[in-house]
Design a protein around this motif. Structure first.
Motif, PDB file in Angstrom:
ATOM      1  N   ASP A 110       0.824  -1.213   0.000  1.00 13.97           N
ATOM      2  CA  ASP A 110       0.000   0.000   0.000  1.00 13.97           C
ATOM      3  C   ASP A 110       0.858   1.262   0.000  1.00 13.97           C
ATOM      4  N   SER A 111       1.958   1.257   0.797  1.00 13.22           N
ATOM      5  CA  SER A 111       2.820   2.434   0.867  1.00 13.22           C
ATOM      6  C   SER A 111       3.501   2.703  -0.471  1.00 13.22           C
ATOM      7  N   VAL A 114       1.189   4.216  -3.307  1.00  8.40           N
ATOM      8  CA  VAL A 114       0.910   5.643  -3.194  1.00  8.40           C
ATOM      9  C   VAL A 114       1.914   6.457  -4.004  1.00  8.40           C
ATOM     10  N   ASP A 115       3.165   5.986  -4.076  1.00  8.81           N
ATOM     11  CA  ASP A 115       4.231   6.731  -4.751  1.00  8.81           C
ATOM     12  C   ASP A 115       4.272   6.500  -6.266  1.00  8.81           C
ATOM     13  N   LEU A 116       3.480   5.569  -6.749  1.00  6.96           N
ATOM     14  CA  LEU A 116       3.517   5.231  -8.166  1.00  6.96           C
ATOM     15  C   LEU A 116       2.419   5.970  -8.938  1.00  6.96           C
ATOM     16  N   GLN A 276       3.239 -12.014   2.551  1.00  9.50           N
ATOM     17  CA  GLN A 276       3.389 -10.967   1.545  1.00  9.50           C
ATOM     18  C   GLN A 276       4.536 -11.301   0.613  1.00  9.50           C
ATOM     19  N   ARG A 277       4.273 -11.196  -0.656  1.00 11.11           N
ATOM     20  CA  ARG A 277       5.266 -11.567  -1.652  1.00 11.11           C
ATOM     21  C   ARG A 277       5.390 -10.480  -2.702  1.00 11.11           C
ATOM     22  N   ASP A 278       6.515 -10.502  -3.423  1.00  6.53           N
ATOM     23  CA  ASP A 278       6.643  -9.616  -4.569  1.00  6.53           C
ATOM     24  C   ASP A 278       5.756 -10.157  -5.671  1.00  6.53           C
ATOM     25  N   ILE A 279       5.065  -9.285  -6.349  1.00  7.44           N
ATOM     26  CA  ILE A 279       4.202  -9.762  -7.423  1.00  7.44           C
ATOM     27  C   ILE A 279       5.047 -10.279  -8.570  1.00  7.44           C
TER      28      ILE A 279
END
Length: 283
Positions: A110-111, A114-116, A276-279
């Motif tokens: 989520d964090s 926000v920056d993308l 939680q994993r990297d997509i």
């Protein structure tokens, strides 16, 4: 570190509480150094070397007598120095924590989103949906369950039947966090002699890289035989790479009661970081 900012904020509050509890103390006893000397009866005696005059409580040498090791003045002077050392260290840590709290940026999904930009978000969200759909398919697949003495009448939010009311609570909380898991799914392990052994953990959660996380709920801890059997189960898990508070978790039923707050904390602080994993952006 997942959730690090939350941890340092909580530690900052804890330090504030400790500093408040230290409170004030006798400044006269806080000055100078504590020395030891032989008493008249041969027992050690303590003095406060602070060069005070006689009318300020000092003896002819300019030192303040504190008494023996158990005398109130000796204990008070030693405790004050402990509090002073503790306060100094707490304040030092607090200053560092305030800096970390200000500068540290979380890197959870989520964090970062926000920056993308909006276009990047749309693509990544689509990929995430694909992965979530694949995980849901895993949950829907038929799997070998524990059918031993299964007379479950407790129904979860998804319609799954489980053995106890408390397992309903755990199941629903795992589901609320969108975790991918199975109830009492067969797990093939080995005993201490290398022989195959089947286990049916209460909850098998799919973690990163398709590795599993085990959650056992202990519902009869007042039963010595039950406790003994669970101790053996922990041994089997450990030998097969499942370690407590790493990829093996458990909750306890205390006299028919369950602490949902603790379960929520375990899920948020221990399980979710393991899930939680990297997509996957591979073509």
């Amino acid at each position: 570190m997942f959730g690090f900012k939350k941890q340092i904020i909580e530690e900052s509050k804890r330090i504030d509480s400790l500093l408040e509890n230290i409170g004030s103390f006798d400044e006269d006893l806080a000055k100078g150094s504590i020395r030891k000397r032989a008493g008249k009866d041969g027992e050690p005696s303590y003095i406060l070397e602070c060069k005070k005059s006689k009318n300020e409580g000092a003896d002819s040498t300019g030192w303040i007598p504190l008494g023996g090791v158990t005398d109130s003045k000796s204990k008070a002077a030693a405790l004050i120095r402990y509090k002073m050392a503790l306060a100094k260290r707490l304040k030092k840590n607090q200053s560092k924590i305030k800096k970390w709290e200000k500068e540290f940026v979380e890197y959870d999904w989520d964090s970062l989103m926000v920056d993308l930009g909006k276009n990047v978000q749309e693509i990544l969200e689509a990929v995430e949906v694909e992965q979530q759909e694949a995980e849901k398919e895993w949950m829907k697949e038929d799997y070998d369950r524990n059918e031993h003495d299964f007379h479950a009448s407790h129904v979860t939010i998804t319609g799954e039947k489980v053995r106890s009311k408390n397992e309903v609570i755990i199941y629903n909380m795992l589901h609320a966090h969108n975790l991918c898991f199975r109830y009492e799914s067969k797990l093939s392990l080995e005993d201490e002699y290398g022989n195959p052994i089947l286990m049916f953990p209460d909850f098998t959660i799919k973690g990163k890289d398709d590795k599993f996380i085990i959650w056992e709920h202990l519902g009869m801890m007042n039963n010595p035989r039950y406790c003994g059997n669970f101790a053996k189960r922990i041994g089997v898990y450990e030998r097969n790479g499942y370690h407590l508070w790493d990829n093996l978790f458990f909750s306890i039923d205390s006299n028919g009661e369950i602490d949902a707050h603790t379960i929520e904390k375990i899920i948020r602080e221990f399980v979710i970081p393991k899930v939680q994993r990297d997509i996957n952006l591979e073509a």
